[in-house]
Each structure stands twice: as C-alpha cells, then as structure tokens.
Scaffold this motif. Structure first.
Motif: not given
Length: 181
Positions: A45-50, A142-144, A147-155, A173-180
């Motif tokens: 439901t939520d995403v996180v990004l640097g 940090t972003v990951m 993501s792990n702690k709160f269940g947010w999708l890392p962008l 900056e290439m770390a994430g579960g989805f790259a827009l």
C-alpha cells in the motif's frame, strides 16, 4: 459510448473516442499505472524512496504520489557530511510540496563505521570509487531496512541513462523493488 437520437428520433449510440495524448503524457500515465498495478498485485500500500532534492528522486516521488496518493509515499532524506543545507532543504521541500511523509535519517555514523571496518582491507591503496560508493550504498541499505521494517515497497531513483553509462551505484540509488525511471 454516448446515446443520441438519429435523424428519425430513434436512439443510437455514438462511440466516444478519447483524445490523443502527447508522448510524454502517455509515458507518465503508463509509469503511474505500472507502479499502481505492481504495488497492488504484490500487496503493497505504501512506497519508500530516498530523496535528495535532485531531479531523479523528485520525479520518482511525484510519480509515486500521483499513482498511489501522497499519503502512501515516504520520502527519506539521508544527509551526510557532504550534504549542503540547500540540498537538505530541497529534499524536505519536495516532500512537503507533494504532501508525502518525510523522514530524515543522517547516515554519517554508518558511513564512518563502514570505512573503519574496511580500513585494514583497504590499507595501502588509493582512495577511489569503492570509498565514494559507500555513501550511496548506505543510502540504499537504509531504504531497504525501512522497507523491511514497515512493509513498504522500495523505489529505486536511478535512471536508465545513468545505468547505461555506468554512473549509477548498484545497491545505491539503483536499489529497490521497482524502478520507475
């Protein structure tokens, strides 16, 4: 379709055709649809990004806020000793202007600890790309972790142009579960 009457007063249906969009608008809508669909299908439901205040992270945040709603976007500023007051202010301003959540997590202690841990292994070598990328990789970590702690999708906030010329930092900056971008 829109019902209308023909010349004899009988109902008929005239198809409604959506106006053509320019290429940029079509791309924006496709990116937003892709993120929304991916998040929904994977239970996020939520995403996180640097967020740095730069164009790539600002654009990623704006697209995510539009796709999911700003209340579902967490922007994380991760300043270090090399971050200017202006950069920090820009990151906060982007998040505030979009109406997203904003966190600031200083990374200097982790960067310093990583440097200290590698000091013996790096002894006798010149400072170079390995040391320069530690900061970016700590940001990815940090972003990951969030993501792990709160269940947010890392962008990921890097873009294909950077990746193609080797400028992007893997696990940064290439770390994430989805790259827009």
């Amino acid at each position: 379709e829109v019902p209308v009457a023909d010349a004899d007063g009988r109902p008929s249906v005239t198809p409604v055709v959506a106006p053509l969009l320019d290429d940029l608008e079509e791309m924006r809508l496709a990116i937003e649809l892709g993120l929304r669909d991916y998040a929904e299908k994977n239970g996020f439901t939520d995403v996180v990004l640097g967020i740095s205040g730069g164009i790539d992270s600002a654009l990623t945040a704006a697209l995510a806020a539009e796709a999911l709603g700003p209340e579902h976007v967490v922007c994380v500023s991760m300043p270090s000793q090399f971050s200017s007051a202006e950069t920090r202010a820009d990151a906060r301003a982007v998040a505030e202007s979009l109406g997203t959540r904003f966190l600031e997590v200083p990374i200097d202690p982790v960067v310093e600890a990583t440097g200290a841990a590698l000091a013996e292994a790096f002894a006798g070598t010149e400072r170079g790309v390995a040391e320069e990328n530690i900061q970016a990789r700590v940001r990815g970590l940090t972003v990951m972790a969030l993501s792990n702690k709160f269940g947010w999708l890392p962008l990921a906030t890097g873009n294909k142009s950077e990746l193609s010329v080797g400028y992007a930092t893997l696990s940064g900056e290439m770390a994430g579960g989805f790259a827009l971008l």
